[in-house]
Write a protein that holds these residues in place. Sequence first.
Motif, PDB file in Angstrom:
ATOM      1  N   LYS A   1       0.835  -1.201   0.000  1.00 14.75           N
ATOM      2  CA  LYS A   1       0.000   0.000   0.000  1.00 14.75           C
ATOM      3  C   LYS A   1       0.875   1.258   0.000  1.00 14.75           C
ATOM      4  CE  LYS A   1      -3.800   2.154   2.519  1.00 14.75           C
ATOM      5  NZ  LYS A   1      -4.655   2.099   3.686  1.00 14.75           N
ATOM      6  N   VAL A   2       1.915   1.265   0.808  1.00 15.90           N
ATOM      7  CA  VAL A   2       2.828   2.413   0.866  1.00 15.90           C
ATOM      8  C   VAL A   2       3.571   2.558  -0.460  1.00 15.90           C
ATOM      9  CG1 VAL A   2       4.901   3.342   1.984  1.00 15.90           C
ATOM     10  CG2 VAL A   2       3.094   2.337   3.373  1.00 15.90           C
ATOM     11  N   LEU A   3       4.036   1.431  -1.022  1.00 18.16           N
ATOM     12  CA  LEU A   3       4.744   1.481  -2.301  1.00 18.16           C
ATOM     13  C   LEU A   3       3.835   1.974  -3.416  1.00 18.16           C
ATOM     14  CD1 LEU A   3       6.870  -1.775  -2.151  1.00 18.16           C
ATOM     15  CD2 LEU A   3       7.703   0.573  -2.024  1.00 18.16           C
ATOM     16  N   SER A   4       2.589   1.545  -3.398  1.00 18.37           N
ATOM     17  CA  SER A   4       1.620   1.990  -4.395  1.00 18.37           C
ATOM     18  C   SER A   4       1.371   3.489  -4.254  1.00 18.37           C
ATOM     19  CB  SER A   4       0.320   1.214  -4.239  1.00 18.37           C
ATOM     20  OG  SER A   4      -0.614   1.630  -5.182  1.00 18.37           O
ATOM     21  N   HIS A   5       1.218   3.941  -3.018  1.00 15.59           N
ATOM     22  CA  HIS A   5       1.004   5.368  -2.762  1.00 15.59           C
ATOM     23  C   HIS A   5       2.238   6.166  -3.187  1.00 15.59           C
ATOM     24  CE1 HIS A   5      -0.995   8.796  -1.048  1.00 15.59           C
ATOM     25  NE2 HIS A   5       0.025   9.037  -0.242  1.00 15.59           N
ATOM     26  N   LEU A   6       3.415   5.615  -2.959  1.00 15.00           N
ATOM     27  CA  LEU A   6       4.664   6.262  -3.352  1.00 15.00           C
ATOM     28  C   LEU A   6       4.733   6.415  -4.870  1.00 15.00           C
ATOM     29  CD1 LEU A   6       7.331   7.290  -2.053  1.00 15.00           C
ATOM     30  CD2 LEU A   6       8.288   5.054  -2.575  1.00 15.00           C
ATOM     31  N   PHE A   7       4.316   5.383  -5.597  1.00 16.79           N
ATOM     32  CA  PHE A   7       4.305   5.437  -7.058  1.00 16.79           C
ATOM     33  C   PHE A   7       3.351   6.520  -7.545  1.00 16.79           C
ATOM     34  CE2 PHE A   7       2.673   3.888 -11.200  1.00 16.79           C
ATOM     35  CZ  PHE A   7       3.854   3.971 -11.919  1.00 16.79           C
ATOM     36  N   GLU A   8       2.158   6.584  -6.961  1.00 16.96           N
ATOM     37  CA  GLU A   8       1.193   7.620  -7.325  1.00 16.96           C
ATOM     38  C   GLU A   8       1.744   9.012  -7.016  1.00 16.96           C
ATOM     39  OE1 GLU A   8      -2.363   6.656  -5.183  1.00 16.96           O
ATOM     40  OE2 GLU A   8      -2.649   4.782  -6.283  1.00 16.96           O
ATOM     41  N   PHE A   9       2.428   9.124  -5.890  1.00 19.53           N
ATOM     42  CA  PHE A   9       3.033  10.394  -5.499  1.00 19.53           C
ATOM     43  C   PHE A   9       4.080  10.806  -6.533  1.00 19.53           C
ATOM     44  CE2 PHE A   9       5.972  13.105  -3.186  1.00 19.53           C
ATOM     45  CZ  PHE A   9       5.118  13.951  -2.498  1.00 19.53           C
TER      46      PHE A   9
END
Length: 192
Positions: free
Chosen positions: A129-137
Amino acid sequence: MALDEKVFTTDNGQITTDITDKGGPMGTKESVGKVLKTTVRILPGVGSYQDKESLRESDKKLRDHISAQLSYCVETIERLKTGISRKGSLSFLKDLDDISRQMDKASRTIAFAARGYAGVFDSNLIDEKVLSHLFEFDQSFQKEVGLLGSLVAKISKSKELDSTILDEARDILLKIEKRINEREKLLNGPSD
């Protein structure tokens, strides 16, 4: 040809018995790799690891692309500086040099930013979830970098530079630097 050999016909009519030959069926190596990757996912933890690794790799490619865009902007500004100095004009040369340095720093920082790895015994484990959010960021950097790129193109084509357009470039660079700092906070999690 032996009876147990298989014959493959390619789209261009070549016949081969070796699937690794250049005339063999397209995608054979890829399909074997996909089957192995899918099969190994039944082992506990492997699927999650593969998903995380895929997100890290996608994010790295995105950041490399963004970094390349910024590097192109730096090159454009450097060419502009050379042209200005050849004409004997020193006006705005220091401003352009400062902007170029800021863009270069941002480019390197984005390219070499942390990828979201955590040690096995680390208390701050990074999940999908954090990695996915990081990618979106990181995708959101595209907007600012795109604005900066169009502004740099405008600066390079301008007959007369003025301080307002350079101030605009500085403002966008400040936003990018702020986003880079936010990215680090996002990756490290909330501080105690």
